[in-house]
Design an enzyme around this catalytic site. Structure first.
Site, mmCIF file in Angstrom:
data_model
loop_
_atom_site.group_PDB
_atom_site.id
_atom_site.type_symbol
_atom_site.label_atom_id
_atom_site.label_comp_id
_atom_site.label_asym_id
_atom_site.label_seq_id
_atom_site.Cartn_x
_atom_site.Cartn_y
_atom_site.Cartn_z
ATOM 1 C CB CYS A 34 -39.016 17.612 -49.996
ATOM 2 S SG CYS A 34 -39.807 16.749 -51.065
ATOM 3 C CG HIS A 42 -36.902 14.282 -46.842
ATOM 4 N ND1 HIS A 42 -38.127 15.217 -46.453
ATOM 5 C CD2 HIS A 42 -37.547 14.273 -48.394
ATOM 6 C CE1 HIS A 42 -38.882 15.046 -47.225
ATOM 7 N NE2 HIS A 42 -38.864 14.607 -48.209
ATOM 8 C CD GLU A 47 -36.117 16.342 -43.183
ATOM 9 O OE1 GLU A 47 -37.298 15.795 -43.656
ATOM 10 O OE2 GLU A 47 -35.210 16.983 -43.821
#
Length: 198
Positions: free
Chosen positions: A80, A178, A180
């Protein structure tokens, strides 16, 4: 001995990346100072706010060391805002916007819209048998990818169909989304492999 992979830790969603890396057996460390960067075999620049990131990197005397390590070939993965930080050119940035560069891409900042326009959905990622669950939060997209840039993923449905959202160029990679926060570690594993092979 496991690879030491740093996460730029002055701003952004640091903890989730550290957790994903640790689960994959890497030695994961937060990077706030040049001495911590010097220990790293690879680096993740997380999502957050790209203008704040470069200003803090300047304040903590980390900007030029980061730029040098990236230019020297340290594997680096931007998610991002991290994609914006690695881009050679930024559209819709602030007048004084600085990037670390490295990727021959033009990125459009906040391309998908404001926070309320954040969304998630499946994205086919090159080399993976099943799609990844991609979470887009005030995300950029890639307007232009240079000749040496490998496109790893595009949006497959909705108003942004066809937009590039993941790229790799040699030791550098970036995603608009994202990984994660999805609970799927395949993209982190892909990056850890790049670090270990370098």
């Amino acid at each position: 001995m496991p690879a030491t992979i740093g996460v730029f830790a002055l701003q952004g969603d640091v903890r989730e990346h550290l957790h994903a890396l640790t689960n994959l057996g890497a030695e994961a460390i937060g990077v706030r100072r040049p001495a911590e960067l010097a220990r790293c075999d690879g680096l993740i620049i997380p999502g957050g706010e790209s203008t704040t990131m470069y200003k803090l990197a300047r304040t903590f005397e980390l900007f030029e060391p980061l730029r040098e390590r990236i230019a020297e070939g340290m594997p680096t993965f931007g998610t991002c805002a991290g994609m914006i930080m690695l881009a050679g050119e930024v559209l819709d940035g602030t007048a004084d916007q600085e990037t670390l560069g490295g990727l021959d891409i033009t990125v459009r900042r906040n391309a998908f819209g404001r926070q309320v326009d954040s969304f998630e959905g499946p994205v086919a990622f090159d080399g993976f048998a099943d799609p990844v669950h991609a979470v887009f939060i005030r995300a950029p997209w890639v307007d232009r990818a240079g000749e040496g840039v490998e496109v790893l993923a595009r949006v497959e449905q909705g108003p942004a169909t066809g937009r590039i959202v993941a790229v790799r160029e040699g030791h550098l990679m970036a995603t608009s989304f994202h990984p994660e926060v999805s609970g799927d570690d395949r993209i982190h594993r892909y990056f850890v492999d790049i670090v270990e092979q370098s």
